[in-house]
Design an enzyme around this catalytic site. Structure first.
Site, mmCIF file in Angstrom:
data_model
loop_
_atom_site.group_PDB
_atom_site.id
_atom_site.type_symbol
_atom_site.label_atom_id
_atom_site.label_comp_id
_atom_site.label_asym_id
_atom_site.label_seq_id
_atom_site.Cartn_x
_atom_site.Cartn_y
_atom_site.Cartn_z
ATOM 1 N N PHE A 1 0.804 -1.208 0.047
ATOM 2 C CA PHE A 1 0.101 0.116 0.071
ATOM 3 C C PHE A 1 0.988 1.252 -0.024
ATOM 4 O O PHE A 1 0.841 2.119 0.958
ATOM 5 C CB PHE A 1 -1.007 -0.021 1.330
ATOM 6 C CG PHE A 1 -1.924 -1.072 1.160
ATOM 7 C CD1 PHE A 1 -3.232 -1.043 0.478
ATOM 8 C CD2 PHE A 1 -1.866 -2.413 1.729
ATOM 9 C CE1 PHE A 1 -4.039 -2.157 0.406
ATOM 10 C CE2 PHE A 1 -2.796 -3.306 1.840
ATOM 11 C CZ PHE A 1 -3.712 -3.174 0.974
ATOM 12 N N HIS A 2 1.622 1.221 -0.992
ATOM 13 C CA HIS A 2 2.411 2.752 -1.083
ATOM 14 C C HIS A 2 3.056 2.540 -2.404
ATOM 15 O O HIS A 2 3.083 1.438 -2.959
ATOM 16 C CB HIS A 2 3.591 2.772 -0.018
ATOM 17 C CG HIS A 2 4.651 1.578 -0.108
ATOM 18 N ND1 HIS A 2 4.597 0.409 0.837
ATOM 19 C CD2 HIS A 2 5.545 1.233 -0.640
ATOM 20 C CE1 HIS A 2 5.438 -0.311 0.729
ATOM 21 N NE2 HIS A 2 6.330 0.205 -0.307
#
Ligand code: COA
Length: 289
Positions: free
Chosen positions: A51-52
């Site tokens: 999630f980045h």
């Protein structure tokens, strides 16, 4: 072009079992100098990771045991794949959002990274990631001019931008005068393929200029476009040798004030009642406002 860029490693295994060697300079090697190696293992059941995205970091991910599902997203398309082979690596380029899901109990995901750890290199907010991928600053042309007429005549935007009344003819004359002006720069703002706003620098002097911007398409307020535009204008100002920027913002325009404060602009004390003046200097020299 697919986001799934696989590097097939040479398998050196024999009847005793598998072996993969990664060596700088070898054919089918990792396409960067490896500065850091880490691995993800024993991920709790049901937990997703990642999630980045990264501004500068490039990575190659190799699932050396077990499996997991990798999702890659460049802001325009989203692709996924199972990571389940120790003989191939997935090259993840800069500015690609990644998520890992459905880890098996025995999954070990090895990651080779092109840079040392740097928290500032991470983009952990998906909206911000999309905004920085999709916001484009382009030449301001007749298409923007036509839309600016509509945008600036919208009562809410007119008030927020403190735009005085103007006629279509005045707007056209202003547009025609732009070519010959060295103290004014104007740009169009796009989000993906859509024309969404305008921005620029005005009253450009030797050391400072006044920054202005508006996003005319309201559904795109608050998703990070303004932040991208301010960054762009600061770069533009620095590139022409300015030492700082200032701006005027309506007292009631809290969202714009928040944006500017978050970008390092500070309020300057003035006698104006309906607007604030804010400034940011690119070095320690105080600006003339
Ligand atoms: C003001 C304006 C330029 C801000 O741009 P934006 O793209 O909507 O703002 P962003 O999404 O980049 O937000 C940047 C920051 O401002 C803050 N912000 C944005 N909208 C906000 C709102 N409605 N209320 C409070 N804060 C807000 C956010 O906290 C955000 O910080 P974060 O990313 O850390 O959460 C835009 O909304 C706009 O054009 N409005 C109409 C015209 C106008 O006011 N122009 C400015 C005249 S000075």
């Amino acid at each position: 072009m697919s986001l799934l860029n696989w590097i097939e490693f040479q398998s050196l295994g024999d009847e005793r079992g598998g072996l993969v060697a990664l060596e700088i300079g070898m054919e089918k090697a990792v396409p960067f100098e490896i500065k850091r190696v880490y691995y993800i293992h024993h991920t709790e059941a049901g937990v997703s990771r990642g999630f980045h995205a990264h501004h500068n970091l490039r990575q190659v991910a190799i699932c050396v045991a077990g499996k997991c599902r990798m999702v890659l997203d460049d802001g325009f398309s989203r692709e996924e794949t199972w990571m389940n082979s120790p003989t191939r690596g997935l090259l993840i380029e800069t500015m690609v959002w990644r998520e890992m899901h459905d880890f098996s109990d025995d999954c070990v995901l090895l990651v080779l990274a092109s840079e040392h750890y740097d928290e500032l290199d991470y983009i952990r907010n998906y909206n911000r990631f999309i905004a920085s991928k999709k916001t484009r600053i382009v030449k301001y042309d007749e298409r923007f001019l036509k839309l600016s007429w509509e945008w600036l005549n919208d009562p809410e935007i007119k008030a927020l931008t403190m735009t005085p009344d103007f006629t279509r003819l005045q707007q056209l004359e202003f547009y025609k005068s732009l070519d010959g002006r060295s103290n004014y720069k104007i740009f169009g703002v796009m989000f993906g393929a859509e024309l969404v706003g305008a921005c620029g620098l005005k009253n450009i002097e030797a050391e400072v200029a006044e920054l202005w911007l508006y996003i005319g398409v309201k559904k795109y307020w608050g998703i990070g476009i303004g932040r991208e535009v301010v960054n762009f204008l600061e770069g533009e100002a620095a590139s022409i040798g300015l030492k700082g920027l200032y701006l005027k913002v309506a007292v009631s325009n809290i969202s714009a004030q928040t944006l500017y404060k978050k970008n390092g602009f500070k309020e300057v004390i003035t006698e104006a009642e309906s607007y604030l003046v804010m400034e940011k200097s690119f070095d320690s020299i105080s600006n003339k406002v």
